[in-house]
Enzyme design. Sequence first.
Site, short mmCIF file in Angstrom:
data_model
loop_
_atom_site.label_atom_id
_atom_site.label_comp_id
_atom_site.label_asym_id
_atom_site.label_seq_id
_atom_site.Cartn_x
_atom_site.Cartn_y
_atom_site.Cartn_z
N LEU A 61 0.84 -1.21 0.00
CA LEU A 61 0.00 0.00 0.00
C LEU A 61 0.87 1.26 0.00
CD1 LEU A 61 -2.97 0.98 0.35
CD2 LEU A 61 -2.51 1.05 2.80
N HIS A 62 1.89 1.25 0.81
CA HIS A 62 2.80 2.39 0.96
C HIS A 62 3.51 2.69 -0.37
CE1 HIS A 62 5.84 4.97 2.72
NE2 HIS A 62 6.82 4.12 2.47
N VAL A 63 4.08 1.65 -0.95
CA VAL A 63 4.81 1.85 -2.20
C VAL A 63 3.84 2.29 -3.30
CG1 VAL A 63 6.17 0.70 -4.00
CG2 VAL A 63 6.59 0.19 -1.59
#
Lengths: 332, 237
Positions: free
Chosen positions: B191-193
């Site tokens: 999700l972060h990337v």
Amino acid sequence: MSGTMAEQPRTAVSNPPVRALAANFGPQDLLRRSATSSLPAPQRQLTAVAKLIDVSKCIGCKACQSACVEWNDTNPAIGVNTGVYENPHDLTEDMFTLMRFSEWVNPETNNLEWLIRKDGCMHCADPGCLKACPAPGAIVQYTNGIVDFIHDNCIGCGYCVKGCPFNIPRISRADHRAYKCTLCSDRVAVGQGPACAKACPTQAIVFGTKEDMTRHAQERITDLKSRGFANAGLYDPPGVGGTHVMYVLHHADQPGIYSGLPENPRISPLVETWKGMTKYVGLAVMGFAAVGSLMHGIFGRANRVSREDEENAEKLVEGRPVPPPDSEERPG
Amino acid sequence: MNQNRMSQNTIPDGSAQPSDAVHSGPPVTVNRYGPLQRLNHWITATSLILLALSGLALFTPALFFLTGLFGGGQNTRLLHPWIGVVLFVSFFIFFFQLWRANLPERTDVVWVKRIGDVVAGHEERLPELGKYNAGQKFIFWGMTGLILVLIASGILIWDQYFGEATPIDVRRVAVLVHSIAAVLIICIFILHVYAAFWTRGTLSAMTRGTVTGGWAWRHHRKWLRQLVGRRRIDPAK
Ligand code: HEM
Ligand code: SF4
Ligand code: SF4
Ligand code: SF4
């Protein structure tokens, strides 16, 4: 593959043949192989073997332990006497079997009973060690029931220790590989029974087909019952599918008095969840997250900074009028 | 509370940090992370990726081949926990620099309620945000919690040094918790990337340390207004 194939052993007392024999089972006879889903079905079914340990006949001489050390050439270090009979104090990577001693006062007779149990791998039909192992081929189970560790494939993670309901495997601090009783698979393959069974002076340890051993156990149990041990019985726990090392216990209703033999061993539900649900659900969730992001990346519209945003930033920095800060509670 | 402060002092609280600064343009650029922070972030990122790869190799036989990246199964088993220690240290350096800016505020609730607008890219319908939005804060606190869980459970199952430190039952719980926490942190990582990639212009914060003024205006306007309000404007380089 030199010459004739060895017979499957039906006893541990026979003497070794004088000529070299080819192994009677091998990698083609695997029933299970750790971390391997596509194992070809074995072409034949070997006769199930078993070691039967009659606790009531054991005199605690430890000849079996010595024979085990000798055959497996493990050379355990000399330990320290702390005033107990166990020597060494626990199973180790160099001691695959251990006589455990407990003093128990029978509440019915008020007699002190000295219970001696030969501890070691039980060769479970449903081996928790194998289920837990992440390394392909580090633990195998042959169709004759022997569970063996293939040290070349072992990575030393210690998962088998968590998987085993009997607290058996030990990880060597020297070569970081797991060790336990092999049921003398290398002896059985050439028609010989396990070294411990061969060495036992009272034949408290006997070896043969599982069928024969179960029958022999029944004779022993009948005998024990006739001599006042009403609860004598066979320990072949169904929770792990039965075992290929079985005990005749004079108090089979209380296995725990034999140095903590588990009453109803089974693969821990924690291990089942870890190696079951967690893997399926985990892989699905991670796969969904990865594929979902990828799809959104390909088909979704990226969030781009507009020319207007840049201009607003410039105006703000230069002190020119920009849209004012909004209140934090905008009507929704 | 924010409202009060803003009326006394027109500088909004955008959680700006001492090293954040604006460079007047055109184009306007904004310093978001210093060089040491970026270096540390890349150490965190690399160790997390290596942990995910080495851990997944043991997680499922289908991925056991990944042990090849680490020089075989024995080395994978050996390296994984040590990389975990590196991750723990580097993440917590980062943590102590950023935690204040990641404390929850009222706007976070609005952001979460309007998640549909966030995903659709309608940022004009959202309140002005400080240095981090609720999604970034969720990632920050999620990673924090999971890394704590992973290091604690990881140490319990670190057979080489702690194999005999706890009873087997404790280690069974620990290995189950560790594998579930690993699944969750890998999802948060994805999700972060992905969020950093989808929100174009974000990656430069971690490569060059700066973002454009327009990026700050669009996504973290309160933060930009605070930096400008503090007059921390350096000439363009
Ligand atoms: C923070 C410190 C960490 C420590 C001390 C640690 C330690 C361990 C240990 C000791 C193992 C058992 C295998 C081995 O001995 O190498 C393991 C397995 C594993 N670790 Fe970690 N780890 C940490 C962080 C992580 C992180 C961040 C992830 C995910 C990105 C992760 C994912 C995994 C996975 C998937 C497994 C396999 C679990 C299974 O077999 O079900 N670990 N870890
Ligand atoms: S220590 Fe070796 S045998 Fe035991 S689970 Fe790990 S790889 Fe398998
Ligand atoms: S007793 Fe333990 S080590 Fe032996 S086969 Fe059963 S689970 Fe494996
Ligand atoms: S050799 Fe036989 S009698 Fe001696 S300790 Fe072993 S099982 Fe008991």
